[in-house]
Write a protein that holds these residues in place. Sequence first.
Motif, PDB file in Angstrom:
ATOM      1  N   ASP A 163     -33.461   7.544 -86.494  1.00  0.00           N
ATOM      2  CA  ASP A 163     -34.350   7.163 -87.613  1.00  0.00           C
ATOM      3  C   ASP A 163     -35.103   7.711 -88.593  1.00  0.00           C
ATOM      4  OD1 ASP A 163     -34.912   5.484 -84.972  1.00  0.00           O
ATOM      5  OD2 ASP A 163     -36.294   7.455 -84.388  1.00  0.00           O
ATOM      6  N   ARG A 164     -35.050   8.050 -89.472  1.00  0.00           N
ATOM      7  CA  ARG A 164     -35.873   9.140 -90.417  1.00  0.00           C
ATOM      8  C   ARG A 164     -34.485   8.657 -91.311  1.00  0.00           C
ATOM      9  NH1 ARG A 164     -34.790  14.133 -89.421  1.00  0.00           N
ATOM     10  NH2 ARG A 164     -33.164  14.836 -90.569  1.00  0.00           N
ATOM     11  N   SER A 176     -35.117   4.937 -92.253  1.00  0.00           N
ATOM     12  CA  SER A 176     -36.469   4.500 -92.964  1.00  0.00           C
ATOM     13  C   SER A 176     -36.231   3.699 -93.634  1.00  0.00           C
ATOM     14  CB  SER A 176     -36.846   6.259 -93.084  1.00  0.00           C
ATOM     15  OG  SER A 176     -36.778   6.692 -94.309  1.00  0.00           O
ATOM     16  N   ARG A 201     -35.925  -3.002 -94.311  1.00  0.00           N
ATOM     17  CA  ARG A 201     -35.859  -3.038 -92.617  1.00  0.00           C
ATOM     18  C   ARG A 201     -34.744  -3.946 -91.623  1.00  0.00           C
ATOM     19  NH1 ARG A 201     -41.793  -2.962 -93.168  1.00  0.00           N
ATOM     20  NH2 ARG A 201     -41.840  -5.458 -92.907  1.00  0.00           N
TER      21      ARG A 201
END
Length: 629
Positions: free
Chosen positions: A385-386, A389, A538
């Motif tokens: 997730d990090r 990002s 994204r």
Amino acid sequence: MATMENVIVLVNRIQRACTVLGDHGGDDGAASSLPTLWEALPSVAVVGGQSSGKSSVLESIVGRDFLPRGSGIVTRRPLVLQLHKTEDGVQEYAEFLHMPKRRFTDFSLVRKEIQDETDRLTGKTKQISPVPIHLSIYSPHVVNLTLIDLPGLTKVAVEGQPESIVQDIENMVRSYVDKPNCLILAISPANQDIATSDAIKLAREVDPTGERTFGVLTKLDLMDKGTNALDVLEGRAYRLQHPWVGIVNRSQADINRNVDMIIARRKEQEFFASSPEYSHLASRMGSEYLAKLLSQQLEAAIRARIPSITSLINKTIDELESEMDHLGRPIASDAGAQLYLILELCRAFDKIFKEHLDGGRPGGDRIYGVFDNQLPSALRKLPFDRHLSVQNVKRVVSQADGYQPHLIAPEQGYRRLIESALNYFRGPAEASVDAVHLVLKELVRKSIGETQELKRFPTLQTELAAACYEALERFREDGRKTTVRLVDMEAAYLTVEFFRKLPQEVEKTGTGNPGTGNPGTRNPSTSSDDRYTDAHFRRIASNVSAYIGMVSETLKNTIPKAVVHCQVREAKRSLLNFFYTQVGRKDAKQLALLLDEDPTLMERRQQCFKRLELYKSARDEIDAVSWTR
């Protein structure tokens, strides 16, 4: 055919063997954990207070002056006195068990040897010892009989003795007379109140019914004029199951003049025959009658208990042989036999270790737990997730583009994001290797502990464990290299087919300006801006995440395969190969060091071996006799 007399001879032989091996009457802490045969053998224990005439009674029965005399505690070790009747005309002699090759014909030297042997164990102090002295006397003037002379009961300690001596002596005497197979010869002086007799008091406690107690009344000739001991001798003062026996010992003057014992016996008979008070009891008075009575009673007791003794012997032989099997047989001295033993022990360990892995014993399931729980959990916790990002994706893509931004898809950015993400998989891969390594080490430790045959060889256990741990370290290193290589392989060549699908998916979903109402039509004026919006990054993160997810599923399946192949399978196949090579090069001295046993275990085996030989010898002695019915 077995006669009444030779059953005592049989028990005498067994008792002597017992004493040689440390199995004797009285509690002995050193051998208390071993089965005892002595306590199953009927015996006659001589009990009396100091100055009760105990020694004189024994000398009267033997017909010889042979016991140490003096004030205080003279008998400080039990004396097992075995009397053997010989044919008339044969010279009397004595033998000690601790001096089997020497015959004593001078009984003053017997007295000296008893004193010297007592001092040898207790010193010249007034200490006592439960280890008996065995004395055999062969004479035509005795009956076949075994008596155990115990230290005289006392009420106070004399100079040079600990305060505990009174209780110590009582405990020793009690350890003999407590046994149900022990007949008690309770000696009391007639010139003292029978109610205060130390011997009768103790006998009443351990034999309240009086079935095992034989009362002896000494010093009848020393009673005050006008008094007699008929109330005692006729059983009115204290009743026993067996009749009381009166004894008249030699006086101190007779002892000083060295009056012959045979003459003293005749004088004793004359005393009872001519006494107005005791003449009606004369036929069952005197030391000769007492000896015959005890011999008959001991013979009867032995005969009655032979079946139970035989049963005990057979049962104990089975138990001792079972313990010997558990302890292991003595080790051979030649190198070939020692090497063979070591290899057999290793094979026994290896068998148990494999049973743990294959499910025959618990523990191997923990390896599956690493693959089914620990590895998936570690993969889920990776910080993707990090890493994916928007901010980090934008940074990585921008750095990959350099001074010239990407035109259509940021391929270099994709590759950098994927490669750096794949590096995270190294941690769970190595952790799986280490976790399985710890399980294997624990199974080695447990397997060594469960290999009963190894327990007697602590040095071999240590060497075997060290060799196993060394092999497991090599397997771990191979496992680590292989699992890390799996991760590196994923980074070295990306699955192209996965990314070829991405443009098609983009076309299906559209990347145009949503405000035009035609998502399938690209707007050249806005396409450059779209590539640098958060939505664009994204989408990149989502694509990378999907690829990483695919790789994660692959590694979740391939890492366990690599670990099992490199560590578990090799542990089953070749855990001891290097150790076998090392052992094969050792010489006889080095092999002997590996088989260096625990001294406590060696001592226990030696004790069990000796005790087993005793029981087998006793069984053979009994089997050699044809019993009359």
